[in-house]
Design a protein around this motif. Structure first.
Motif, PDB file in Angstrom:
ATOM      1  N   LEU A  11     -50.372  60.197  63.095  1.00  0.00           N
ATOM      2  CA  LEU A  11     -50.309  58.973  63.890  1.00  0.00           C
ATOM      3  C   LEU A  11     -51.676  58.585  64.434  1.00  0.00           C
ATOM      4  O   LEU A  11     -52.020  57.392  64.496  1.00  0.00           O
ATOM      5  CB  LEU A  11     -49.317  59.146  65.036  1.00  0.00           C
ATOM      6  CG  LEU A  11     -47.848  59.325  64.627  1.00  0.00           C
ATOM      7  CD1 LEU A  11     -46.984  59.546  65.860  1.00  0.00           C
ATOM      8  CD2 LEU A  11     -47.354  58.126  63.829  1.00  0.00           C
ATOM      9  N   ALA A  12     -52.482  59.569  64.816  1.00  0.00           N
ATOM     10  CA  ALA A  12     -53.835  59.272  65.305  1.00  0.00           C
ATOM     11  C   ALA A  12     -54.675  58.642  64.203  1.00  0.00           C
ATOM     12  O   ALA A  12     -55.476  57.728  64.457  1.00  0.00           O
ATOM     13  CB  ALA A  12     -54.490  60.544  65.824  1.00  0.00           C
TER      14      ALA A  12
ATOM     15  N   GLU B 217     -53.640  55.048  63.876  1.00  0.00           N
ATOM     16  CA  GLU B 217     -54.198  54.303  65.019  1.00  0.00           C
ATOM     17  C   GLU B 217     -55.678  54.017  64.815  1.00  0.00           C
ATOM     18  O   GLU B 217     -56.193  52.966  65.243  1.00  0.00           O
ATOM     19  CB  GLU B 217     -53.994  55.110  66.300  1.00  0.00           C
ATOM     20  CG  GLU B 217     -54.656  54.529  67.542  1.00  0.00           C
ATOM     21  CD  GLU B 217     -54.049  53.207  67.973  1.00  0.00           C
ATOM     22  OE1 GLU B 217     -54.753  52.422  68.641  1.00  0.00           O
ATOM     23  OE2 GLU B 217     -52.870  52.950  67.647  1.00  0.00           O
TER      24      GLU B 217
ATOM     25  N   GLU C 244     -47.957  48.186  62.516  1.00  0.00           N
ATOM     26  CA  GLU C 244     -46.978  48.886  63.328  1.00  0.00           C
ATOM     27  C   GLU C 244     -46.479  50.123  62.594  1.00  0.00           C
ATOM     28  O   GLU C 244     -46.559  50.206  61.363  1.00  0.00           O
ATOM     29  CB  GLU C 244     -45.799  47.985  63.694  1.00  0.00           C
ATOM     30  CG  GLU C 244     -44.968  47.508  62.519  1.00  0.00           C
ATOM     31  CD  GLU C 244     -43.764  46.686  62.967  1.00  0.00           C
ATOM     32  OE1 GLU C 244     -42.787  47.291  63.479  1.00  0.00           O
ATOM     33  OE2 GLU C 244     -43.815  45.447  62.816  1.00  0.00           O
TER      34      GLU C 244
ATOM     35  N   ARG D 252     -45.229  53.834  71.481  1.00  0.00           N
ATOM     36  CA  ARG D 252     -46.393  53.106  71.980  1.00  0.00           C
ATOM     37  C   ARG D 252     -46.113  51.616  71.916  1.00  0.00           C
ATOM     38  O   ARG D 252     -45.470  51.131  70.978  1.00  0.00           O
ATOM     39  CB  ARG D 252     -47.644  53.428  71.138  1.00  0.00           C
ATOM     40  CG  ARG D 252     -48.095  54.881  71.193  1.00  0.00           C
ATOM     41  CD  ARG D 252     -48.699  55.226  72.547  1.00  0.00           C
ATOM     42  NE  ARG D 252     -49.183  56.594  72.562  1.00  0.00           N
ATOM     43  CZ  ARG D 252     -48.456  57.645  72.907  1.00  0.00           C
ATOM     44  NH1 ARG D 252     -47.176  57.488  73.223  1.00  0.00           N
ATOM     45  NH2 ARG D 252     -48.974  58.857  72.905  1.00  0.00           N
TER      46      ARG D 252
ATOM     47  N   ARG E  98     -50.682  47.887  68.376  1.00  0.00           N
ATOM     48  CA  ARG E  98     -50.278  48.745  67.266  1.00  0.00           C
ATOM     49  C   ARG E  98     -49.104  49.607  67.720  1.00  0.00           C
ATOM     50  O   ARG E  98     -49.241  50.797  67.995  1.00  0.00           O
ATOM     51  CB  ARG E  98     -51.456  49.601  66.791  1.00  0.00           C
ATOM     52  CG  ARG E  98     -52.516  48.756  66.105  1.00  0.00           C
ATOM     53  CD  ARG E  98     -53.548  49.554  65.380  1.00  0.00           C
ATOM     54  NE  ARG E  98     -54.348  48.689  64.530  1.00  0.00           N
ATOM     55  CZ  ARG E  98     -55.393  49.093  63.816  1.00  0.00           C
ATOM     56  NH1 ARG E  98     -55.795  50.361  63.871  1.00  0.00           N
ATOM     57  NH2 ARG E  98     -56.056  48.232  63.061  1.00  0.00           N
TER      58      ARG E  98
ATOM     59  N   VAL F  49     -45.706  51.838  68.114  1.00  0.00           N
ATOM     60  CA  VAL F  49     -45.053  52.958  67.427  1.00  0.00           C
ATOM     61  C   VAL F  49     -43.613  53.014  67.916  1.00  0.00           C
ATOM     62  O   VAL F  49     -43.360  53.090  69.120  1.00  0.00           O
ATOM     63  CB  VAL F  49     -45.760  54.293  67.706  1.00  0.00           C
ATOM     64  CG1 VAL F  49     -45.011  55.437  67.029  1.00  0.00           C
ATOM     65  CG2 VAL F  49     -47.217  54.247  67.243  1.00  0.00           C
TER      66      VAL F  49
END
Length: 322
Positions: free
Chosen positions: A43-44, A47, A56, A72, A76, A78
């Motif tokens: 996920l990082a 991002e 997204e 999030r 962007r 989540v």
């Protein structure tokens, strides 16, 4: 960017096409099960994408409780959802696809991660005048810290090429689709495949049957082949999935090299689970189709006592698999 194929727009033309229109929205499907640290790394990396368009992520928990701490909001977002379809990777991916309304959809497994320019580079190719339905990229295989780059050496991949090879570098975590084409024309991820094994090969075959797959031959995805993988040595499931592929894609069996490859894989798997007679039968079929099929030779070595785990460890260190 890759060397231009005669039917593929040159890189500068693709960039000009992308610059002249709005960037499409991209939805990223990340299926997961009990790998929180690797998931957060994936996920990082999403991002950190340089992509200038709307982006997204939907994390699909398969057989595990929702981790709402991942949610999030903002530019962007989540989201986290539960797999509402067939348990397993294929059902989880399809749950994510159907929950998105974006122009494009990309896959990323929870144990893999992207280079920062991955999406930007692929979307530029997707916006080229030929408007491919599917775009892939090459990979870096990470096996316990040892890295190997796997490239395709071409700017597009045809159906004929995929009947004789799964082309591992076109990994599922590299796949980017026109979402409408995926849902309405190519078809969703096949949920009937045993254990969701070879679901990426099946999808590539179906996509390439319609049109060649556009490929960016840069290693923009890091694929983790470390020992925590859920699927590395599930021999019974692998055998069932290879037999499913032969039954549902008869063009593989018609291609001598393709048939030999799968028969060699079946021989190795049977040898690995101690089924000597079946291993010899499949190895014989593989070698009759292609006397140079090395998987059959490895299967015979395992029948004679070589450790299949040792074979896999050596192959994985060089970014290869059976």
């Amino acid at each position: 960017m890759p060397t231009a194929h005669e039917n593929t727009p040159a890189p500068d033309r693709a960039q000009e096409a992308a610059a002249s229109q709005p960037w499409p929205s991209v939805g990223v499907v990340v299926p997961t099960r009990d790998r929180p640290e690797l998931l957060r790394r994936a996920l990082a990396a999403v991002e950190a994408q340089t992509y200038p368009g709307a982006l997204e992520v939907v994390v699909v928990h398969d057989g595990a409780p929702l981790d709402t701490s991942l949610v999030r909001h903002g530019p962007r977002p989540v989201r986290v959802v539960s797999n509402e379809r067939t348990p397993g990777l294929a059902g989880a991916r399809n749950t994510g696809i159907m929950s998105l309304g974006t122009d494009l959809v990309a896959f990323c497994d929870d144990d893999d991660h992207w280079m920062p320019d991955k999406l930007t580079t692929q979307v530029r190719r997707a916006l080229a005048p030929d408007r491919p339905e599917m775009v892939t990229c090459s990979i870096t295989v990470d096996y316990d810290g040892r890295r190997n780059v796997r490239r395709a050496g071409r700017a597009e991949v045809t159906h004929a090429e995929l009947t004789r090879s799964i082309m591992t570098m076109l990994h599922s975590s590299c796949m980017l689709f026109d979402r409408t084409a995926l849902v309405e024309r190519i078809g969703l991820v096949e949920e009937d495949l045993p254990g969701s094994q070879n679901e990426d090969w099946d999808l590539k075959l179906r996509a390439s049957r319609r049109r060649p797959i556009a490929h960016v031959d840069e290693p923009l995805t890091v694929v983790d082949w470390g020992r925590p993988s859920h699927y590395a040595r599930e021999w019974d499931t692998k055998i069932s999935s290879w037999e499913w592929m032969l039954a549902h894609h008869p063009e593989i069996a018609r291609d001598r090299r393709g048939a030999a490859r799968v028969h060699g894989q079946l021989a190795f798997a049977e040898a690995a689970r101690g089924h000597r007679r079946d291993a010899l039968r499949w190895a014989g079929r593989a070698l009759r189709s292609n006397p140079l099929q090395w998987r059959a030779a490895l299967a015979l070595a395992v029948v004679c006592g070589l450790s299949p785990d040792r074979v896999l460890d050596v192959l994985h260190r060089f970014g290869r698999g059976v």
